[in-house]
Scaffold this active site. Sequence first.
Site, PDB file in Angstrom:
ATOM      1  N   THR A 218     -11.480   7.965 -25.573  1.00  0.00           N
ATOM      2  CA  THR A 218     -10.515   9.048 -25.805  1.00  0.00           C
ATOM      3  C   THR A 218     -11.268  10.370 -25.937  1.00  0.00           C
ATOM      4  OG1 THR A 218      -8.950   7.565 -26.857  1.00  0.00           O
ATOM      5  CG2 THR A 218      -8.758   9.902 -27.428  1.00  0.00           C
TER       6      THR A 218
ATOM      7  N   GLN B 133     -11.580   0.300 -17.903  1.00  0.00           N
ATOM      8  CA  GLN B 133     -11.079  -1.044 -17.594  1.00  0.00           C
ATOM      9  C   GLN B 133     -11.767  -1.640 -16.366  1.00  0.00           C
ATOM     10  OE1 GLN B 133      -8.979  -2.729 -19.530  1.00  0.00           O
ATOM     11  NE2 GLN B 133      -8.228  -1.096 -20.874  1.00  0.00           N
TER      12      GLN B 133
ATOM     13  N   ALA C 179     -16.886   1.069 -25.476  1.00  0.00           N
ATOM     14  CA  ALA C 179     -17.591  -0.164 -25.861  1.00  0.00           C
ATOM     15  C   ALA C 179     -16.634  -1.324 -26.117  1.00  0.00           C
ATOM     16  CB  ALA C 179     -18.431   0.108 -27.108  1.00  0.00           C
TER      17      ALA C 179
ATOM     18  N   CYS D  54      -1.851   1.911 -27.080  1.00  0.00           N
ATOM     19  CA  CYS D  54      -1.490   3.187 -27.702  1.00  0.00           C
ATOM     20  C   CYS D  54       0.004   3.408 -27.634  1.00  0.00           C
ATOM     21  CB  CYS D  54      -2.204   4.320 -26.987  1.00  0.00           C
ATOM     22  SG  CYS D  54      -3.924   3.932 -26.730  1.00  0.00           S
TER      23      CYS D  54
HETATM   24  N1  PMP Z   1      -8.874   4.825 -21.043  1.00  0.00           N
HETATM   25  C1  PMP Z   1      -8.365   3.628 -20.776  1.00  0.00           C
HETATM   26  C2  PMP Z   1      -8.076   3.254 -19.367  1.00  0.00           C
HETATM   27  C3  PMP Z   1      -8.103   2.742 -21.819  1.00  0.00           C
HETATM   28  O1  PMP Z   1      -7.594   1.534 -21.535  1.00  0.00           O
HETATM   29  C4  PMP Z   1      -8.384   3.120 -23.144  1.00  0.00           C
HETATM   30  C5  PMP Z   1      -8.097   2.189 -24.306  1.00  0.00           C
HETATM   31  N2  PMP Z   1      -6.793   1.690 -24.325  1.00  0.00           N
HETATM   32  C6  PMP Z   1      -8.923   4.394 -23.374  1.00  0.00           C
HETATM   33  C7  PMP Z   1      -9.156   5.222 -22.302  1.00  0.00           C
HETATM   34  C8  PMP Z   1      -9.259   4.870 -24.759  1.00  0.00           C
HETATM   35  O2  PMP Z   1     -10.412   4.242 -25.206  1.00  0.00           O
HETATM   36  P1  PMP Z   1     -10.898   4.300 -26.727  1.00  0.00           P
HETATM   37  O3  PMP Z   1     -10.082   3.280 -27.449  1.00  0.00           O
HETATM   38  O4  PMP Z   1     -12.357   3.965 -26.660  1.00  0.00           O
HETATM   39  O5  PMP Z   1     -10.670   5.684 -27.228  1.00  0.00           O
END
Ligand code: PMP
Length: 374
Positions: A74, A170, A191, A315
Amino acid sequence: MTQELTYLDHNATTPLKPEVREIMLQKLSSPGNASAIHKVGRTARRDIEEARVQIMRLVNAGSRAVVIFTSGATEANNLVLKGCGCERILVSAIEHPSVLQARSDSEIIPVLLNGVIDLAALDKMLEGNDRSTLISVMLVNNETGIIQPIDKVMEIAKKRGALVHTDAVQAAGRLPLDLQKMGVDYLTLSAHKIGGPQGAGCLILSNCVSVLPQIFGGNQEKNMRAGTESVAAIAGFGKAAELAIRDMAAFQKLSVLRDKVETELKRIAPALHIFGRDMLRVANTTMFTLAGASSETQLIALDLAGICVSNGSACASGTVKASHVLKAMDVAEAEAGSALRVSLGWNSTEKDVDYFIQKWSEMYDRVKSRLSAA
Ligand code: PMP
């Protein structure tokens, strides 16, 4: 008595791999600030630099690329969209919210009904473009598992003089990645999608680009991301990257289990629709719908049976609202509201999949009469 869980939500978070946990516990028991001059600090610095190399290897980044550690994907996505310095930002409609919401002035690239980015539309959006531009298109969609044609995006970007960012969260550990061959300028990783810990991610810069910091207060990460590095999390991330290379072939075999889920569910409920079944997808993901049985009803019934799946991205699923990805694919409200995502991972077994099929089938039997009356 605690119920054993059947965890089939690896696209939301993968369980920590045991080897990663071991490294992290070691690092947690000897904390050091990687900016400190003394011996403990130097050890922490070495751990971080080792992780950087392990991560660069996972994506074949080349020695001139730069890995900037962040608190997760994010933050990495926010960093590139806000810090790339481009006047125009084009993002696909199916991006993760951390890309979609990073800037209010982003322009949206539509996707086709099949879940793949509309390349003709992208090309048209860039016609006669004379402003500095960043295109952000994910490599693999987290909900459908559909692989996006980043090579074609690159062709358009080169022709139109735009930079390219790809959110490869992904894709890592699921597909062989080669940053140098891909030619993208920026790449995001997380990670906790590859058997590493939550709270660690990175933005990788190719050798030609830079990024303006969005967090200030220290000169860590080559002045591009201030803040004391979390040594244990980063070391865990590095180990997870190393293991992702080792485990790639095993991951790809998960398609056998994924296909079993799809074949069996379709046999039980012929009206079931599977998104992207004929498209190029990663091996572990299936998203399907059966209009009439709401995602919420299905999730609750399965949760009661100890099964963890999702209705889309984690999310969005806290609120059980219909997926923006399916909406972008022009899927009808009723179908989108009944979608379920099953995502397998490194510790998934045939027993897990069989149990899921059995419980889903029992649930289907309970709601079947209502569905045919609808
Ligand atoms: N990009 C994608 C494609 C995701 O699947 C996710 C997690 N759902 C994120 C970004 C965000 O990752 P993080 O949880 O490390 O902030």
